[in-house]
Motif scaffolding. Sequence first.
Motif, PDB file in Angstrom:
ATOM      1  N   TYR A   1      14.455  57.077  -3.483  1.00 56.21           N
ATOM      2  CA  TYR A   1      15.546  56.234  -3.960  1.00 56.21           C
ATOM      3  C   TYR A   1      15.140  55.294  -5.078  1.00 56.21           C
ATOM      4  O   TYR A   1      15.981  54.871  -5.843  1.00 56.21           O
ATOM      5  N   GLU A   2      13.870  54.973  -5.141  1.00 48.41           N
ATOM      6  CA  GLU A   2      13.451  54.031  -6.178  1.00 48.41           C
ATOM      7  C   GLU A   2      13.670  54.638  -7.569  1.00 48.41           C
ATOM      8  O   GLU A   2      14.218  53.997  -8.457  1.00 48.41           O
ATOM      9  N   GLU A   3      13.254  55.892  -7.717  1.00 52.64           N
ATOM     10  CA  GLU A   3      13.460  56.602  -8.980  1.00 52.64           C
ATOM     11  C   GLU A   3      14.957  56.780  -9.268  1.00 52.64           C
ATOM     12  O   GLU A   3      15.413  56.583 -10.388  1.00 52.64           O
ATOM     13  N   GLN A   4      15.665  57.162  -8.225  1.00 55.24           N
ATOM     14  CA  GLN A   4      17.102  57.394  -8.386  1.00 55.24           C
ATOM     15  C   GLN A   4      17.832  56.112  -8.756  1.00 55.24           C
ATOM     16  O   GLN A   4      18.744  56.123  -9.583  1.00 55.24           O
ATOM     17  N   LEU A   5      17.394  55.026  -8.138  1.00 53.77           N
ATOM     18  CA  LEU A   5      18.013  53.739  -8.423  1.00 53.77           C
ATOM     19  C   LEU A   5      17.837  53.359  -9.894  1.00 53.77           C
ATOM     20  O   LEU A   5      18.769  52.903 -10.545  1.00 53.77           O
ATOM     21  N   LYS A   6      16.636  53.599 -10.406  1.00 54.06           N
ATOM     22  CA  LYS A   6      16.366  53.317 -11.820  1.00 54.06           C
ATOM     23  C   LYS A   6      17.340  54.072 -12.713  1.00 54.06           C
ATOM     24  O   LYS A   6      17.861  53.528 -13.675  1.00 54.06           O
ATOM     25  N   GLU A   7      17.543  55.342 -12.393  1.00 55.28           N
ATOM     26  CA  GLU A   7      18.465  56.159 -13.179  1.00 55.28           C
ATOM     27  C   GLU A   7      19.879  55.610 -13.120  1.00 55.28           C
ATOM     28  O   GLU A   7      20.573  55.528 -14.124  1.00 55.28           O
ATOM     29  N   MET A   8      20.310  55.227 -11.907  1.00 62.77           N
ATOM     30  CA  MET A   8      21.662  54.702 -11.724  1.00 62.77           C
ATOM     31  C   MET A   8      21.862  53.417 -12.518  1.00 62.77           C
ATOM     32  O   MET A   8      22.909  53.196 -13.116  1.00 62.77           O
ATOM     33  N   ILE A   9      20.817  52.589 -12.538  1.00 62.79           N
ATOM     34  CA  ILE A   9      20.897  51.326 -13.268  1.00 62.79           C
ATOM     35  C   ILE A   9      21.020  51.587 -14.767  1.00 62.79           C
ATOM     36  O   ILE A   9      21.800  50.945 -15.454  1.00 62.79           O
TER      37      ILE A   9
ATOM     38  N   ILE B   1      36.006  40.427  -4.063  1.00 64.25           N
ATOM     39  CA  ILE B   1      34.655  39.894  -3.911  1.00 64.25           C
ATOM     40  C   ILE B   1      33.899  40.784  -2.928  1.00 64.25           C
ATOM     41  O   ILE B   1      34.414  41.129  -1.871  1.00 64.25           O
ATOM     42  N   ARG B   2      32.680  41.157  -3.312  1.00 68.21           N
ATOM     43  CA  ARG B   2      31.856  41.996  -2.449  1.00 68.21           C
ATOM     44  C   ARG B   2      30.485  41.345  -2.282  1.00 68.21           C
ATOM     45  O   ARG B   2      30.082  40.556  -3.112  1.00 68.21           O
ATOM     46  N   SER B   3      29.775  41.731  -1.231  1.00 69.68           N
ATOM     47  CA  SER B   3      28.429  41.172  -1.118  1.00 69.68           C
ATOM     48  C   SER B   3      27.364  42.234  -1.343  1.00 69.68           C
ATOM     49  O   SER B   3      27.532  43.399  -1.001  1.00 69.68           O
ATOM     50  N   CYS B   4      26.290  41.762  -1.938  1.00 66.28           N
ATOM     51  CA  CYS B   4      25.152  42.615  -2.273  1.00 66.28           C
ATOM     52  C   CYS B   4      24.430  43.005  -0.982  1.00 66.28           C
ATOM     53  O   CYS B   4      24.197  42.151  -0.119  1.00 66.28           O
ATOM     54  N   ILE B   5      24.040  44.268  -0.837  1.00 66.76           N
ATOM     55  CA  ILE B   5      23.364  44.733   0.380  1.00 66.76           C
ATOM     56  C   ILE B   5      21.945  44.181   0.484  1.00 66.76           C
ATOM     57  O   ILE B   5      21.344  44.219   1.538  1.00 66.76           O
TER      58      ILE B   5
ATOM     59  N   ASN C   1      13.676  46.609  -7.970  1.00 67.58           N
ATOM     60  CA  ASN C   1      13.868  47.876  -7.271  1.00 67.58           C
ATOM     61  C   ASN C   1      13.086  47.977  -5.972  1.00 67.58           C
ATOM     62  O   ASN C   1      13.570  48.556  -5.004  1.00 67.58           O
ATOM     63  N   LYS C   2      11.899  47.422  -5.962  1.00 73.15           N
ATOM     64  CA  LYS C   2      11.047  47.522  -4.778  1.00 73.15           C
ATOM     65  C   LYS C   2      11.723  46.903  -3.558  1.00 73.15           C
ATOM     66  O   LYS C   2      11.664  47.438  -2.465  1.00 73.15           O
ATOM     67  N   LYS C   3      12.343  45.778  -3.781  1.00 71.22           N
ATOM     68  CA  LYS C   3      13.032  45.082  -2.708  1.00 71.22           C
ATOM     69  C   LYS C   3      14.348  45.803  -2.372  1.00 71.22           C
ATOM     70  O   LYS C   3      14.671  46.006  -1.209  1.00 71.22           O
ATOM     71  N   SER C   4      15.049  46.202  -3.400  1.00 72.64           N
ATOM     72  CA  SER C   4      16.364  46.808  -3.210  1.00 72.64           C
ATOM     73  C   SER C   4      16.289  48.135  -2.474  1.00 72.64           C
ATOM     74  O   SER C   4      17.169  48.473  -1.688  1.00 72.64           O
ATOM     75  N   VAL C   5      15.217  48.880  -2.733  1.00 73.06           N
ATOM     76  CA  VAL C   5      15.122  50.214  -2.161  1.00 73.06           C
ATOM     77  C   VAL C   5      15.076  50.163  -0.625  1.00 73.06           C
ATOM     78  O   VAL C   5      15.610  51.040   0.051  1.00 73.06           O
ATOM     79  N   LYS C   6      14.525  49.099  -0.073  1.00 74.75           N
ATOM     80  CA  LYS C   6      14.475  48.965   1.386  1.00 74.75           C
ATOM     81  C   LYS C   6      15.871  48.823   1.974  1.00 74.75           C
ATOM     82  O   LYS C   6      16.160  49.373   3.038  1.00 74.75           O
ATOM     83  N   SER C   7      16.710  48.105   1.288  1.00 74.54           N
ATOM     84  CA  SER C   7      18.095  47.968   1.739  1.00 74.54           C
ATOM     85  C   SER C   7      18.844  49.282   1.591  1.00 74.54           C
ATOM     86  O   SER C   7      19.734  49.590   2.377  1.00 74.54           O
ATOM     87  N   ILE C   8      18.455  50.044   0.576  1.00 75.89           N
ATOM     88  CA  ILE C   8      19.088  51.351   0.378  1.00 75.89           C
ATOM     89  C   ILE C   8      18.694  52.312   1.493  1.00 75.89           C
ATOM     90  O   ILE C   8      19.538  53.047   1.999  1.00 75.89           O
ATOM     91  N   TYR C   9      17.454  52.261   1.931  1.00 76.18           N
ATOM     92  CA  TYR C   9      17.037  53.085   3.079  1.00 76.18           C
ATOM     93  C   TYR C   9      17.937  52.791   4.270  1.00 76.18           C
ATOM     94  O   TYR C   9      18.360  53.691   4.987  1.00 76.18           O
TER      95      TYR C   9
END
Length: 84
Positions: free
Chosen positions: A70-78, A8-12, A53-61
């Motif tokens: 990261y927003e563009e990169q995240l889209k690609e990864m998804i 089990i892992r938690s989402c960032i 993505n907008k919300k997630s990218v802040k956690s990625i920063y």
Amino acid sequence: MNLKNKPIRSCIVCRVRSEQNIMLRLQCNDKTLSIFSGKGRSFYLCSKCCEDNKKSVKSIYRQCKNKAEYEEQLKEMIEIWKTK
Ligand SMILES: [Zn+2]
């Protein structure tokens, strides 16, 4: 198969706890996001946060300790993740 021992892992982003195998596992190297290669630090995103993505990218920063495209990169990864 022992269902109790699934990792089990938690989402960032939202901190929801979920099974590792249904979450997107990423890593960040030199301002580049990639699917976890098996080495180094990694973090998890739940499927819900992959749609925001907008919300997630802040956690990625925060995870990467820097800001990049990261927003563009995240889209690609998804996309990669979904087609796997
Ligand atoms: Zn989440």
